[in-house]
Design a protein around this motif. Structure first.
Motif, mmCIF file in Angstrom:
data_model
loop_
_atom_site.group_PDB
_atom_site.id
_atom_site.type_symbol
_atom_site.label_atom_id
_atom_site.label_comp_id
_atom_site.label_asym_id
_atom_site.label_seq_id
_atom_site.Cartn_x
_atom_site.Cartn_y
_atom_site.Cartn_z
ATOM 1 N N ILE A 1 6.003 -2.012 8.326
ATOM 2 C CA ILE A 1 6.322 -1.170 7.164
ATOM 3 C C ILE A 1 7.299 -1.915 6.258
ATOM 4 N N PHE B 1 -0.824 5.152 2.230
ATOM 5 C CA PHE B 1 0.569 4.881 2.571
ATOM 6 C C PHE B 1 1.475 5.938 1.939
ATOM 7 N N TRP C 1 4.134 -1.253 -3.212
ATOM 8 C CA TRP C 1 4.349 -0.437 -2.017
ATOM 9 C C TRP C 1 5.752 0.155 -2.028
ATOM 10 N N TYR D 1 7.016 4.184 -1.977
ATOM 11 C CA TYR D 1 8.019 4.651 -1.016
ATOM 12 C C TYR D 1 9.226 5.246 -1.744
ATOM 13 N N LEU E 1 0.921 5.636 11.123
ATOM 14 C CA LEU E 1 -0.058 4.617 10.724
ATOM 15 C C LEU E 1 -0.380 3.645 11.862
ATOM 16 N N TRP F 1 5.531 -4.504 4.291
ATOM 17 C CA TRP F 1 4.776 -3.905 3.185
ATOM 18 C C TRP F 1 5.704 -3.551 2.027
ATOM 19 N N CYS G 1 4.002 8.524 3.730
ATOM 20 C CA CYS G 1 5.425 8.623 3.358
ATOM 21 C C CYS G 1 5.797 10.084 3.109
ATOM 22 N N LYS H 1 -5.064 -2.096 7.504
ATOM 23 C CA LYS H 1 -3.968 -1.761 6.590
ATOM 24 C C LYS H 1 -4.420 -0.615 5.685
#
Length: 141
Positions: free
Chosen positions: A37, A12, A46, A50, A30, A40, A16, A6
């Motif tokens: 996703i 992350f 998270w 995003y 990923l 997450w 994005c 992860k």
């Protein structure tokens, strides 16, 4: 998609940004599934990363829209207008007014005549229906 480590929240966030917040593309980059996703994104930290990327993309598109609305002027050495490098976009100005100027009434209004049973205009039908209801109410008294 196999067992993959992860990523950190920072990794992350970079994924994005690199994939313009497109979940499918983030998942591919990923090496995880879209479902992963979305799982997450159930975690507030998270989801915040995003959402920040999505908002920054909206900011970017708004700044580009404003450039299309204003145009890009060509100025002489004294700052006087001498022409256009990029003319303002009439289409973007109209779109902007329709979407951002609604509260000022800057929208297109279209009217269409609708019919019931393809023979009676709705307005006429509504008027007749109101008259009939009023007549019934009057007769009840």
């Amino acid at each position: 998609m196999g067992c993959v480590k992860k990523p950190t929240i920072k990794e992350f966030g970079k994924a994005c940004e690199a994939n313009l917040a497109n979940v499918s593309d983030i998942a591919i980059s990923l090496n995880v599934s879209r479902k992963t996703i979305y799982n997450w994104l159930k975690k507030p930290s998270w989801k915040e990363v995003y959402d920040d990327v999505r908002e920054s993309l909206l900011d970017l598109t708004e700044s580009r829209q404003l450039l299309l609305i204003k145009g890009l002027m060509k100025l002489d050495e004294n700052g006087n207008f001498i022409g256009w490098i990029e003319r303002p976009s009439e289409q973007m100005i109209i779109w902007f007014e329709k979407t951002r100027g609604k509260h000022r009434g800057l929208t297109e209004k279209t009217e269409q005549e609708l019919t019931v049973n393809a023979s009676v205009p709705i307005r006429k039908w509504l008027e007749e229906s109101r008259k009939e209801r009023a007549k019934k109410e009057k007769n009840k008294k």
